[in-house]
Design an enzyme around this catalytic site. Structure first.
Site, mmCIF file in Angstrom:
data_model
loop_
_atom_site.group_PDB
_atom_site.id
_atom_site.type_symbol
_atom_site.label_atom_id
_atom_site.label_comp_id
_atom_site.label_asym_id
_atom_site.label_seq_id
_atom_site.Cartn_x
_atom_site.Cartn_y
_atom_site.Cartn_z
ATOM 1 C CD1 TRP A 159 -2.472 -2.039 1.315
ATOM 2 C CD2 TRP A 159 -3.347 -0.317 0.182
ATOM 3 N NE1 TRP A 159 -3.721 -2.410 0.867
ATOM 4 C CE2 TRP A 159 -4.279 -1.366 0.175
ATOM 5 C CE3 TRP A 159 -3.674 0.873 -0.474
ATOM 6 C CZ2 TRP A 159 -5.524 -1.260 -0.470
ATOM 7 C CZ3 TRP A 159 -4.907 0.981 -1.122
ATOM 8 C CH2 TRP A 159 -5.821 -0.079 -1.114
ATOM 9 C CD1 TRP A 240 -11.222 14.783 0.630
ATOM 10 C CD2 TRP A 240 -9.023 15.018 0.997
ATOM 11 N NE1 TRP A 240 -10.634 15.148 -0.566
ATOM 12 C CE2 TRP A 240 -9.290 15.294 -0.367
ATOM 13 C CE3 TRP A 240 -7.715 15.093 1.458
ATOM 14 C CZ2 TRP A 240 -8.284 15.649 -1.272
ATOM 15 C CZ3 TRP A 240 -6.711 15.448 0.555
ATOM 16 C CH2 TRP A 240 -6.998 15.720 -0.788
ATOM 17 C CD1 TRP A 263 -5.505 11.949 5.846
ATOM 18 C CD2 TRP A 263 -7.684 12.258 6.253
ATOM 19 N NE1 TRP A 263 -5.665 12.114 7.194
ATOM 20 C CE2 TRP A 263 -6.984 12.315 7.475
ATOM 21 C CE3 TRP A 263 -9.065 12.423 6.273
ATOM 22 C CZ2 TRP A 263 -7.636 12.529 8.707
ATOM 23 C CZ3 TRP A 263 -9.714 12.636 7.481
ATOM 24 C CH2 TRP A 263 -9.000 12.686 8.676
HETATM 25 C C1 LIG Z 1 -6.348 8.609 7.071
HETATM 26 C C2 LIG Z 1 -5.023 7.879 7.046
HETATM 27 C C3 LIG Z 1 -3.835 8.609 7.077
HETATM 28 C C4 LIG Z 1 -2.593 7.942 7.060
HETATM 29 N N1 LIG Z 1 -1.449 8.689 7.101
HETATM 30 C C5 LIG Z 1 -0.249 8.057 7.044
HETATM 31 C C6 LIG Z 1 0.963 8.805 7.069
HETATM 32 O O1 LIG Z 1 0.974 10.038 7.117
HETATM 33 N N2 LIG Z 1 2.138 8.110 7.059
HETATM 34 C C7 LIG Z 1 2.178 6.740 6.991
HETATM 35 O O2 LIG Z 1 3.277 6.169 6.982
HETATM 36 N N3 LIG Z 1 1.044 6.024 6.940
HETATM 37 C C8 LIG Z 1 -0.165 6.631 6.978
HETATM 38 N N4 LIG Z 1 -1.309 5.887 6.947
HETATM 39 C C9 LIG Z 1 -1.216 4.425 6.745
HETATM 40 C C10 LIG Z 1 -1.129 3.573 8.008
HETATM 41 O O3 LIG Z 1 -2.100 3.955 8.935
HETATM 42 C C11 LIG Z 1 0.247 3.620 8.686
HETATM 43 O O4 LIG Z 1 1.268 3.425 7.725
HETATM 44 C C12 LIG Z 1 0.368 2.510 9.734
HETATM 45 O O5 LIG Z 1 -0.648 2.649 10.705
HETATM 46 C C13 LIG Z 1 1.734 2.595 10.391
HETATM 47 O O6 LIG Z 1 1.842 1.661 11.429
HETATM 48 P P1 LIG Z 1 2.862 0.451 11.328
HETATM 49 O O7 LIG Z 1 4.201 0.932 10.898
HETATM 50 O O8 LIG Z 1 2.791 -0.288 12.610
HETATM 51 O O9 LIG Z 1 2.213 -0.387 10.152
HETATM 52 P P2 LIG Z 1 2.362 -1.915 9.724
HETATM 53 O O10 LIG Z 1 0.995 -2.514 9.793
HETATM 54 O O11 LIG Z 1 3.419 -2.588 10.498
HETATM 55 O O12 LIG Z 1 2.742 -1.822 8.183
HETATM 56 C C14 LIG Z 1 4.096 -1.806 7.718
HETATM 57 C C15 LIG Z 1 4.350 -0.581 6.873
HETATM 58 O O13 LIG Z 1 3.526 -0.607 5.713
HETATM 59 C C16 LIG Z 1 3.116 0.728 5.376
HETATM 60 N N5 LIG Z 1 1.652 0.808 5.474
HETATM 61 C C17 LIG Z 1 0.838 0.111 6.312
HETATM 62 N N6 LIG Z 1 -0.456 0.417 6.068
HETATM 63 C C18 LIG Z 1 -0.445 1.335 5.065
HETATM 64 C C19 LIG Z 1 -1.473 2.041 4.349
HETATM 65 N N7 LIG Z 1 -2.790 1.850 4.612
HETATM 66 N N8 LIG Z 1 -1.120 2.910 3.390
HETATM 67 C C20 LIG Z 1 0.210 3.106 3.068
HETATM 68 N N9 LIG Z 1 1.224 2.463 3.704
HETATM 69 C C21 LIG Z 1 0.891 1.593 4.687
HETATM 70 C C22 LIG Z 1 3.755 1.665 6.400
HETATM 71 O O14 LIG Z 1 4.965 2.173 5.854
HETATM 72 C C23 LIG Z 1 4.016 0.722 7.575
HETATM 73 O O15 LIG Z 1 5.077 1.152 8.397
HETATM 74 C C24 LIG Z 1 -2.554 6.527 6.980
HETATM 75 C C25 LIG Z 1 -3.759 5.813 6.950
HETATM 76 C C26 LIG Z 1 -4.976 6.477 6.988
HETATM 77 C C27 LIG Z 1 -6.256 5.675 6.967
#
Ligand SMILES: Cc1cc2nc3c(=O)[nH]c(=O)nc-3n(C[C@H](O)[C@H](O)[C@H](O)COP(=O)(O)OP(=O)(O)OC[C@H]3O[C@@H](n4cnc5c(N)ncnc54)[C@H](O)[C@@H]3O)c2cc1C
Length: 358
Positions: A159, A240, A263
């Site tokens: 993603w 948004w 978003w």
């Molecule tokens: C409204 C909204 C705003 C967000 N804003 C950001 C932001 O500013 N920066 C950001 O890094 N992520 C953002 N995300 C995506 C996601 O929420 C976070 O990447 C994730 O929660 C980070 O936690 P983690 O590293 O433990 O994720 P993990 O579940 O461990 O995932 C591993 C990595 O995959 C990537 N990833 C995971 N989910 C997503 C996703 N849905 N979209 C894109 N990449 C993803 C991230 O780099 C993450 O570190 C957003 C999601 C939403 C719904």
């Protein structure tokens, strides 16, 4: 423009549709990535680097006084984050040893430490996605039962790839609706609603817990990001871009591609977005993904004594239950700023205005 690959697993433009166009839907994009030439293994750490001596000692980082002090809004962050490469590698190691096996089930649970929390490190370049990819693949190869969980984790990295690819081909993603029909959407100018949302005072416990977690730690769990974003853009019908700007200012992992894609995905205006009429019910989401209420009780201690049954809907609790829990709604914790069913219907009606299906 010259690119220096390293931020991504697949450079934008390296995985395209058969017609040579960028993918606008995640699943075929990721399928194509998985059969493309795999990302190269990360290079080993060099034994030594021949640094150039700086001409003079110059300023230290502390001289620049970049850390917040008036107020120190990042005071609590040190407990949660260890910036830099060593911290990123420790985080990856811990995730691979303790959580990746259960990732497919736990990744939706804000009450569990079930995700990698690598997002700020990936954003800042403390660790490369190739290192993460390579390490996760080794776990999958090590024992078969983990393969499904690892696939799910890699898809989340996917993603990130998809978001970067979108931003690269559609550089206005942070400012404009990807789907132009949303240009006519009747957003509400609700400053009080936006302020209640930002400060975690909407009266919906899961939403408020998420916004308070964000303020205290610079992070919010992905499931809760979706619920809070849905609440802002649908229950309150606030644009948004307001939510995107707040996340941009407050997230420790604030990342232009992921944030605007996230978003727009929730708002329904994005590529491969959740349809606008998919409106998260914040009560049901809390009951499903925080079933014991540990997450809400942690971030909203004023509700901690409420029984599970009423934790996500304190306004339904009988007076004697509220009294026993020491809660006066409107004094200790806000009454809901909107009523779910009415807000949902208003959002659907507003959506009907741009689809002509009122
Ligand atoms: C409204 C909204 C705003 C967000 N804003 C950001 C932001 O500013 N920066 C950001 O890094 N992520 C953002 N995300 C995506 C996601 O929420 C976070 O990447 C994730 O929660 C980070 O936690 P983690 O590293 O433990 O994720 P993990 O579940 O461990 O995932 C591993 C990595 O995959 C990537 N990833 C995971 N989910 C997503 C996703 N849905 N979209 C894109 N990449 C993803 C991230 O780099 C993450 O570190 C957003 C999601 C939403 C719904």
């Amino acid at each position: 423009m010259r690119r220096y690959p390293g931020t991504l697993l697949f450079e934008p433009g390296s995985v395209l549709t058969k017609n040579g166009d960028p993918y606008k839907v995640f699943t075929p994009f990721w399928r194509a990535c998985r059969v493309a030439t795999p990302p190269k293994a990360p290079l080993a750490r060099p034994d030594a680097i021949a640094w150039q001596e700086p001409p003079d000692a110059g300023d230290t980082l502390d001289d620049w006084q970049l850390r917040p002090s008036k107020p120190d809004w990042a005071a609590g962050w040190g407990e949660h984050w260890e910036p830099g490469s060593a911290g990123a590698h420790r985080r990856l190691q811990r995730f691979l040893e303790e959580a990746i096996d259960r990732y497919a089930e736990d990744r939706d649970r804000p009450d569990r430490d079930g995700t990698s929390r690598l997002s700020p490190h990936l954003h800042a370049g403390d660790i490369s996605p190739r290192t993460v990819w390579d390490a996760a693949q080794r776990v999958a190869g090590g024992h078969g039962a983990a393969a499904k969980a690892v696939d799910k984790f890699l898809a989340e990295l996917g993603w990130r790839e998809f978001s970067y690819q979108l931003l690269s081909f559609f550089p206005t993603l942070g400012a404009k609706n990807f789907k132009a029909d949303f240009d006519a959407f009747p957003w509400a100018d609700d400053k009080d609603g936006l302020a209640a949302w930002q400060t975690g005072r909407t009266g919906y416990p899961l939403v408020d817990a998420g916004l308070r977690e964000l303020w205290a730690t610079g992070y919010m769990h992905n499931r809760v990001r979706m619920v809070t974003a849905s609440f802002l853009t649908k229950h309150l019908r606030v644009h948004w871009r307001e939510g995107e700007a707040w996340f941009w200012d407050t997230l420790v992992d604030a990342d232009m591609a992921n944030n605007c894609a996230g978003w727009q995905w929730v708002a329904g205006s994005g590529a491969d977005a959740a349809p606008y009429f998919r409106i998260f019910n914040p009560v049901a989401q809390g009951e499903k993904f925080d079933p014991d209420g540990a997450y809400v009780r942690h971030w909203i201690p004023e509700l901690a004594q409420l029984p599970d049954k009423y934790l996500n809907k304190p306004w339904e609790a009988p007076a004697h239950i509220l009294e026993a829990a020491g809660v006066v709604l409107g004094r200790d914790y806000p009454a809901p700023i909107v009523e779910h069913k009415a807000a949902r219907q208003a959002a659907l009606d507003a959506y009907g205005e741009i689809t002509g299906k009122r």
